[in-house]
Motif scaffolding. Sequence first.
Motif: not given
Length: 340
Positions: A142-146
């Motif tokens: 569920g995490a996001y990385i940019w």
Amino acid sequence: MRIKKAFTLAEVLIVFVIIGIIATIGISSSRPWEKANKYAYARIYNALSTTMYNVMSKSSRVEPFPANSGQLCCALLEYMNTAGRNGNYSQVPCTLRADGTYTIPANHVCGLSDLDKSPAINRFTEDYNKAHPQKFIKLSNGAYIWIGSNNGAPWSIPRAQDGNNNPIEFRYYMVFADLNGFWRPNSPVWYDIDANGNITPKSRLADIVAFAITDKYTVLPLGYPLVDTRFLNAHVVYPADNDEGETISNAMTFHEARVRAFGFGKNNAVSNHIDLFSTDYESYIGLTAGSNFRVRNYNDFYSTEIPFDSNPITNVCYSQDTNGNQIKSTICDVKIYDYH
């Protein structure tokens, strides 16, 4: 004769046991996000570190460090557990070439644009990313990385000189992570500032954090996880000069461990790490004073400078073991062994 009824000793003990269990549950769950935040941060940190180790280990690569952010994105997709799609953009693994680099498919998340070094807070909101697709990867937890880059390329900063007086550059990308997806607080702001300029840590930890991924294949925490043990603890590791094994310091903040390991006495030309003569590598990599991802002032956390030997010998690192004995080593490192 009238018999009076009362609780038996066993019944009283059972009641006390039940009360104790309920109280323990209440205490341990009073700040559930803080514990969840710590483990989410640990998982992403370790996943990024494992990815860079695997990229470095590819024997077919002439230059293991990703030449552009698209290549780094493909590496992250290969070694991290992802959710499959970022909106309309595919997150399937990129096509691996014979030389160890990747071909990015059409309509793929790794072909999107990057963030810069110090993006605004609204860049991490769900509405903004739907309207302005960025190169972000949705993880299976569920995490996001940019990814943050210099228009697709890594940033490059001249640092020391080697033994032949040739300049050495160090290259790096930024990776920003929203630990709980688009759930609140959706902010990298770690503190409040009162009318006198004093900082007060927020009761709920920030859920957007930043890392620098360097061409030495190390992942460097940035911002308040450096000084707040609610995010992570670090240890200084001093490999022994004999077969007795390495010496590991007590747990401390990452900032303190880094200063103790790299603050003085290191030969900058031969190090496997970013060795700074300043204790603030956030400034070194170009985070501006107003960046949400930079510690406001290290003096807010350390009333005096972290001690180390004032007369270091070149290429020797100093510290103390748990018994207060001085340690000298030609190689020192900072490792994250556990999350307390």
